[in-house]
Design a protein around this motif. Structure first.
Motif, short mmCIF file in Angstrom:
data_model
loop_
_atom_site.label_atom_id
_atom_site.label_comp_id
_atom_site.label_asym_id
_atom_site.label_seq_id
_atom_site.Cartn_x
_atom_site.Cartn_y
_atom_site.Cartn_z
N TRP A 63 6.37 10.33 0.70
CA TRP A 63 4.75 9.72 0.30
C TRP A 63 4.38 8.06 0.11
O TRP A 63 4.25 7.40 -0.20
N LEU A 64 5.58 8.81 -1.07
CA LEU A 64 5.44 7.79 -1.95
C LEU A 64 6.20 5.81 -0.91
O LEU A 64 5.68 5.06 -1.05
N SER A 65 7.04 6.13 -0.06
CA SER A 65 7.04 5.23 0.45
C SER A 65 6.77 4.84 1.76
O SER A 65 6.50 3.49 1.85
N PHE A 66 6.40 6.16 2.59
CA PHE A 66 5.21 5.63 3.20
C PHE A 66 3.49 4.60 2.63
O PHE A 66 2.91 3.73 3.18
N LEU A 67 3.18 5.20 1.56
CA LEU A 67 2.31 4.44 0.87
C LEU A 67 2.59 2.92 0.65
O LEU A 67 2.01 2.90 0.54
N SER A 68 3.55 3.20 0.14
CA SER A 68 3.80 1.48 -0.27
C SER A 68 4.14 0.76 1.11
O SER A 68 4.24 -0.58 0.50
N GLY A 69 4.92 1.33 1.52
CA GLY A 69 4.61 -0.13 3.08
C GLY A 69 4.00 0.15 4.06
O GLY A 69 3.46 -0.83 3.68
N ALA A 70 2.36 1.22 3.91
CA ALA A 70 1.02 0.85 4.09
C ALA A 70 0.24 -0.64 3.36
O ALA A 70 -0.15 -1.05 3.75
N GLY A 71 0.87 -0.26 1.94
CA GLY A 71 0.10 -1.19 0.89
C GLY A 71 0.80 -2.13 1.48
O GLY A 71 -0.22 -3.46 1.40
N LEU A 73 1.75 -3.57 4.19
CA LEU A 73 1.01 -4.38 5.61
C LEU A 73 -0.30 -4.50 5.03
O LEU A 73 -0.88 -5.68 5.87
N ILE A 74 -0.84 -3.74 4.51
CA ILE A 74 -2.12 -4.20 4.18
C ILE A 74 -2.46 -5.61 3.36
O ILE A 74 -2.98 -6.45 3.84
N MET A 75 -1.35 -6.23 1.99
CA MET A 75 -1.49 -7.01 1.80
C MET A 75 -1.56 -8.25 2.68
O MET A 75 -2.03 -9.30 2.84
N ILE A 76 -0.21 -7.47 3.97
CA ILE A 76 0.15 -8.75 5.16
C ILE A 76 -1.18 -9.47 5.54
O ILE A 76 -1.32 -10.42 5.65
N ALA A 77 -2.17 -7.78 5.83
CA ALA A 77 -2.98 -8.17 6.82
C ALA A 77 -3.96 -9.23 6.29
O ALA A 77 -4.89 -10.16 7.01
N VAL A 78 -4.41 -8.87 4.98
CA VAL A 78 -5.08 -9.89 4.34
C VAL A 78 -5.01 -11.39 3.79
O VAL A 78 -5.77 -12.30 4.10
N LEU A 79 -3.64 -11.58 3.39
CA LEU A 79 -3.01 -12.42 3.27
C LEU A 79 -3.22 -13.55 4.16
O LEU A 79 -3.67 -14.97 4.49
N ALA A 80 -2.89 -12.91 6.18
CA ALA A 80 -3.49 -14.01 6.75
C ALA A 80 -4.11 -14.03 8.05
O ALA A 80 -4.65 -14.95 8.03
N ARG A 81 -5.15 -13.31 6.95
CA ARG A 81 -7.23 -13.10 7.27
C ARG A 81 -7.75 -14.51 7.08
O ARG A 81 -8.31 -14.92 7.42
N HIS A 82 -6.91 -14.24 5.57
CA HIS A 82 -7.83 -15.46 5.02
C HIS A 82 -6.33 -16.61 5.01
O HIS A 82 -7.06 -17.83 3.73
#
Length: 92
Positions: A63-71, A73-82
């Protein structure tokens, strides 16, 4: 086969043992391929939940690995959007 080493390190933390032993004290010396947080977080969470068996520690580590990967991906999406759009430079 890295996952058994991660579970062994996390189980040491969950059971209240020290993570890094002095290699001069003898065997068993467990090589730890990752930094301390990879073992400490699932080990401490398992300890807080009162479950220090290998299956619980393994599941928490996954779960730690999954949540880290998801985090990430979310940071990349936020940076790409801005990120401002690239425009071609004008030449005169």
């Amino acid at each position: 086969m890295v996952e058994p080493q991660v579970v062994a390190g996390a189980m040491r933390v969950a059971n209240g043992e020290i993570l890094y032993r002095d290699y001069r004290e003898g065997r068993p010396v467990i090589p730890l391929p990752y930094g301390a947080l990879e073992y400490v977080i699932p080990g401490c969470v398992a300890r807080l939940l009162g479950r220090s068996d290998a299956a619980a520690v393994l599941q928490l580590g996954r779960w730690l690995s999954f949540l880290s990967g998801a985090g990430v991906l979310i940071m990349i999406a936020v940076l790409a959007r801005h990120t401002p759009e690239c425009t071609e430079p004008t030449t005169k």
